[in-house]
Motif scaffolding. Structure first.
Motif, mmCIF file in Angstrom:
data_model
loop_
_atom_site.group_PDB
_atom_site.id
_atom_site.type_symbol
_atom_site.label_atom_id
_atom_site.label_comp_id
_atom_site.label_asym_id
_atom_site.label_seq_id
_atom_site.Cartn_x
_atom_site.Cartn_y
_atom_site.Cartn_z
ATOM 1 N N LEU A 114 0.843 -1.194 0.000
ATOM 2 C CA LEU A 114 0.000 0.000 0.000
ATOM 3 C C LEU A 114 0.880 1.246 0.000
ATOM 4 N N MET A 115 1.980 1.205 0.773
ATOM 5 C CA MET A 115 2.926 2.326 0.762
ATOM 6 C C MET A 115 3.509 2.521 -0.633
ATOM 7 N N LEU A 116 3.893 1.439 -1.264
ATOM 8 C CA LEU A 116 4.463 1.526 -2.606
ATOM 9 C C LEU A 116 3.445 2.069 -3.608
ATOM 10 N N SER A 117 2.229 1.604 -3.496
ATOM 11 C CA SER A 117 1.198 2.016 -4.452
ATOM 12 C C SER A 117 0.864 3.498 -4.346
ATOM 13 N N LYS A 118 1.102 4.064 -3.195
ATOM 14 C CA LYS A 118 0.803 5.481 -2.982
ATOM 15 C C LYS A 118 2.070 6.332 -2.992
ATOM 16 N N ILE A 121 7.689 6.106 -1.135
ATOM 17 C CA ILE A 121 8.941 5.394 -1.361
ATOM 18 C C ILE A 121 9.937 5.604 -0.231
ATOM 19 N N LYS A 122 10.075 6.837 0.249
ATOM 20 C CA LYS A 122 11.033 7.105 1.328
ATOM 21 C C LYS A 122 10.670 6.323 2.586
ATOM 22 N N LEU A 123 9.399 6.300 2.925
ATOM 23 C CA LEU A 123 8.948 5.554 4.103
ATOM 24 C C LEU A 123 9.181 4.059 3.914
ATOM 25 N N PHE A 124 8.871 3.573 2.717
ATOM 26 C CA PHE A 124 9.069 2.152 2.425
ATOM 27 C C PHE A 124 10.544 1.776 2.552
ATOM 28 N N ILE A 125 11.419 2.546 1.926
ATOM 29 C CA ILE A 125 12.860 2.252 1.967
ATOM 30 C C ILE A 125 13.395 2.371 3.388
ATOM 31 N N THR A 126 12.931 3.369 4.125
ATOM 32 C CA THR A 126 13.375 3.545 5.513
ATOM 33 C C THR A 126 12.998 2.340 6.366
#
Length: 168
Positions: A114-118, A121-126
């Motif tokens: 869901l993070m990726l779809s929205k 990216i920074k939050l996902f990578i972190t």
């Protein structure tokens, strides 16, 4: 290299075999996430539709991962002999924790996608970096407490924590 130093080359090989087996059976689920689920989430903008899609992910994708884990766990001796050799039997001690960890991994990825779809990216990578580091730390701690089996216990604990954080 830590596992090689702590338990020897053979045990590091058992762990590597477990990781590869885990990745192979999860490929079906991760392919579903990448090919259907991620694009579907990306096209949705209404919060109710997004919640409905996430619910469907937990209704269909997550049980698929759990059933796959149960099947692999139940057939672990046969799988070891078929794919590896009887000399790999010590890896059977990793299966329970690894299969539970794999299920938690997929449960967490349903939300992480869901993070990726929205485009978060920074939050996902972190979160990926943080939980890669916690896996290393947990591996050290859990192997000190539980021996070689602790490597899979660390994996389970790491994905339990990851799912909790991603849920928030």
């Amino acid at each position: 290299s830590y596992l090689t130093h702590e338990f020897g080359l053979n045990y590091a090989g058992y762990w590597e075999a477990m990781v590869r087996l885990s990745a192979a059976y999860l490929m079906l689920v991760t392919t579903t996430l990448s090919v259907y689920y991620l694009p579907r989430l990306s096209e949705l903008s209404n919060i109710q539709d997004i919640k409905k899609e996430v619910y469907l992910g937990y209704k269909f994708i997550f049980p698929l991962a759990v059933v796959g884990g149960l099947l692999v766990y139940g057939l672990r001796d046969w799988v070891i002999e078929l794919l590896f050799s009887p000399s790999f039997m010590p890896m059977r001690d990793l299966f329970l924790w690894q299969m539970i960890g794999d299920s938690l991994k997929i449960g967490s990825w349903i939300l992480a996608y869901l993070m990726l779809s929205k485009a978060m990216i920074k939050l996902f990578i972190t979160t990926e970096i943080i939980f890669s580091l916690t896996l290393v730390i947990l591996t050290y701690l859990c192997t000190q407490l539980f021996g070689f089996e602790g490597v899979s216990v660390a994996y389970l604990l790491n994905y339990a924590m990851y799912w909790s954080v991603i849920s928030i």
